[in-house]
Design a protein around this motif. Structure first.
Motif, mmCIF file in Angstrom:
data_model
loop_
_atom_site.group_PDB
_atom_site.id
_atom_site.type_symbol
_atom_site.label_atom_id
_atom_site.label_comp_id
_atom_site.label_asym_id
_atom_site.label_seq_id
_atom_site.Cartn_x
_atom_site.Cartn_y
_atom_site.Cartn_z
ATOM 1 N N ASN A 65 6.075 11.404 -3.977
ATOM 2 C CA ASN A 65 5.129 12.505 -3.744
ATOM 3 C C ASN A 65 5.590 13.456 -2.637
ATOM 4 O OD1 ASN A 65 2.776 13.825 -4.560
ATOM 5 N ND2 ASN A 65 1.585 12.965 -2.891
ATOM 6 N N GLN A 93 4.597 12.131 -10.158
ATOM 7 C CA GLN A 93 4.222 11.913 -8.754
ATOM 8 C C GLN A 93 5.077 12.755 -7.808
ATOM 9 O OE1 GLN A 93 3.918 7.924 -7.169
ATOM 10 N NE2 GLN A 93 1.880 8.591 -6.604
ATOM 11 N N ALA A 254 4.245 6.415 -0.516
ATOM 12 C CA ALA A 254 3.835 7.687 -1.150
ATOM 13 C C ALA A 254 3.253 8.603 -0.079
ATOM 14 C CB ALA A 254 2.802 7.422 -2.231
#
Ligand code: UD1
Length: 445
Positions: A65, A93, A254
Motif C-alpha cells: 500500500n 493494494q 501495510a
C-alpha cells in the motif's frame, strides 16, 4: 529543485513504475461536481519513514500500500544507491516494495536526490544505527519555513553520535555504536521523533523520547519496527520507550491510509457540492480536523467502505481554527481547508502555528477573487460567492492541492504551474479527480 535527466534515470532504475510527468501544467475548468469513488492511497508521510526502516535489517522487509508518488520514487533512488536491492509489484493494494539491505554502502549518498526531499534526513538515524556512520548533504524539501534539523542532530548526539557540518554536508559517526539516552524534544517534531526512533531500535540500551510527536504515522512506523522485532512502548503517547539492541528480522507491513488525502478530498466534495466515497479512509485519523470540517459544512459519514463526504444541506460556513501537533488540526490540511473557506458564509480566522511560511497559497487564492487579509500568522477570510479562474503557482505539496481545489470550484479555467509539488505528495491525483468528474488536463500549455 528541477529534476536533472540523470536524476530521472536514477529514479526510473530504482522505481520502474515512475515516469517523468508528461506536461508541466494543469488546466482546470471549474464548475464540475465531484461524484463517485475516490480510493485513498497509502499515506506519504508514513511511507517515507517506513521505507527508511527497511535499511535496519539485512533481512527482507515488504511494504504494501505504498503511494506511487514522486517522494517514494526519490527515496527508492536513494536506497538503491546505498546498495539496497528493491523489488516492486503493483496490484489492488497499491504498490508493494520488498527491500533487501544485506549489504549497504553508507557513503554512497546521492546528493541530487537528497536535495529534493526533506525526509531524506531520516537516513541519518537509520544509517548511524545500522552502519555506525552517515554523510548526508543538508536535505531539501518544501519552502514552508525554517525547518531546522537541530532536534534530530541533538538527539543523535545524545545517543553518542559525533556530528559535524562540513560545507553543507552532515558527517555523523558512532564508532562505538549508538547508546540509548533520555531525550526530551523541545517541540514534538514529527521527523525528529521518527529519526530518533529509527536510531534507537539498534542502539544499546533504552531510549526514552519525551514530548514525542503523536501523529498516527509515527505509530505506523513503530508497528512495522515491532513486527521486525523492535521493542517499543508508549505508541500513540508523547513518551516512547525503546529498548534497543535487538537484531531485527524481516517483516511485512501495510502502510496506513493517507489522512491528508482524505481531508483534502472531503473538502473538494463539499466545495463542488458533490459526493465522494473516499474508499479506505479513516475518519478518526483526522482528529481535530474532523469536527472542524463538519462545523464548516462538510458532512462526513463513516461507511463500510470508507468515508462518505458531501456538503451539508445548510451550506458552507466560516470557522476559526489553529494548526497544532496531533491530535490538533493538521498543518497539512490548513491550505485545502482555507480554499474551502474562501466561499463559505461569513468569516473565518485560520492561524498557522507549525510552519512560519505556510501562507504562500494566499496570494494565489486572492488572485482568484478570495478575500483574505494576513496579520502575522493568522489569515482572516471573508467568504465570497464565487472565485474566478487564474494562472496559479503551487509552492509546496499542500498548497498545490489547495489550488487544485479552488480551481475546481472557480468560474472559468485556471492554469496551475509547479506540478512537481503535487507529484511529490499525491498518488495519481489528476487521474483520480478526472474519474470523479473533474474537468482537468495535464500538458505543456
Ligand atoms: C512532517 C510532515 C509534514 C507535516 C509536518 C508537521 C513528513 C514527511 N512530513 O514534517 O507533512 O507538515 O510533519 O505535521 O512526515 N523543527 C525545528 N527543528 C527540528 C525539527 C523541526 O525547529 O529539528 C520545527 C520545524 O521548523 C517546524 C516544526 O518544528 O516549524 C515542525 O516540524 P516537524 O514536525 O519536524 O515537521 P517535518 O517532520 O519536517
Amino acid at each position: 529543485m528541477t529534476a536533472t535527466a540523470a536524476d530521472d534515470r536514477a529514479l526510473q532504475q530504482a522505481a520502474p513504475w515512475w515516469r517523468p510527468a508528461a506536461g508541466q501544467r494543469l488546466l482546470i475548468r471549474g464548475g464540475a461536481r465531484l461524484e463517485g469513488r475516490h480510493p485513498i492511497s497509502g499515506a506519504k508521510n508514513a511511507a517515507l519513514p517506513l521505507v527508511v526502516a527497511t535499511l535496519l535489517t539485512p533481512h527482507l522487509v515488504t511494504l504494501r500500500n505504498l503511494p506511487a508518488s514522486l517522494d517514494v520514487a526519490v527515496l527508492a533512488g536513494l536506497l538503491q544507491r546505498l546498495g539496497a536491492g528493491l523489488s516492486w509489484s503493483q496490484g489492488a493494494q497499491g504498490l508493494t516494495l520488498t527491500v533487501c539491505a544485506d549489504r549497504l554502502r553508507p557513503e554512497a549518498i546521492d546528493a541530487g536526490l537528497v536535495s529534493r526531499m526533506r525526509a531524506s534526513v531520516l537516513l541519518l538515524g537509520a544509517l548511524l544505527g545500522r552502519c555506525g556512520e552517515a554523510r548526508l548533504p543538508l536535505p531539501g524539501g518544501d519552502a514552508i519555513g525554517a525547518r531546522g534539523i537541530d532536534f534530530h542532530l541533538d538527539g543523535l548526539r545524545a545517543m553518542g553520535a559525533v556530528i559535524t557540518l562540513e560545507q553543507g554536508v552532515i558527517a555523523a559517526r558512532a564508532p562505538q555504536g549508538l547508546v540509548g539516552a533520555d531525550i526530551r524534544l523541545a517541540f514534538p517534531s514529527v521527523g525528529a521523533t521518527e529519526n530518533l526512533m529509527l536510531a534507537a531500535v539498534l542502539a544499546r540500551g533504552t531510549t526514552t523520547l519525551r514530548n514525542a510527536a503523536r501523529e498516527p504515522e509515527i505509530a505506523d512506523l513503530a508497528r512495522c519496527l515491532i513486527a521486525m522485532g523492535a521493542v517499543i512502548d508508549g505508541l500513540d503517547s508523547d513518551t516512547l520507550v525503546i529498548e534497543g539492541g535487538h537484531a531485527l528480522r524481516g517483516a511485512q507491513h501495510a502502510v496506513m491510509p493517507d489522512r491528508i488525502e482524505l481531508g483534502t478530498l472531503a473538502c473538494a466534495a463539499a466545495a463542488t457540492d458533490g459526493e465522494l466515497l473516499l474508499e479506505g479512509g479513516d475518519l478518526s485519523a483526522l482528529a481535530a480536523a474532523g469536527p472542524a470540517l463538519q462545523a464548516a459544512g462538510v458532512e462526513l459519514e463513516t461507511v463500510a467502505e470508507g468515508v462518505l463526504a458531501r456538503r451539508a444541506p445548510t451550506g458552507l460556513q466560516g470557522i476559526d481554527f489553529r494548526t497544532a501537533p496531533y491530535p490538533g488540526f493538521a498543518t497539512d490540511l490548513q491550505s485545502p481547508v482555507m480554499a474551502l473557506l474562501t466561499r463559505a458564509r461569513g468569516a473565518s480566522a485560520v492561524t498557522e502555528a507549525i510552519f512560519e511560511q505556510r501562507f504562500r497559497h494566499v496570494d494565489e487564492l486572492r488572485r482568484m477573487g478570495a478575500r483574505i487579509a494576513l496579520r502575522g500568522q493568522t489569515a482572516w477570510i471573508r467568504g465570497v460567492p464565487r472565485l474566478t479562474g487564474a494562472r496559479l503557482l503551487a509552492t509546496d505539496v499542500r498548497a498545490g492541492a489547495a489550488l487544485v481545489l479552488a480551481a475546481l470550484t472557480a468560474e472559468g479555467c485556471s492554469l496551475l504551474d509547479g506540478l512537481d509539488h503535487l507529484d511529490r505528495g499525491y498518488d495519481g491525483m489528476v487521474a483520480k479527480l478526472a474519474a470523479c468528474g473533474a474537468a482537468l488536463q495535464r500538458g505543456d500549455f
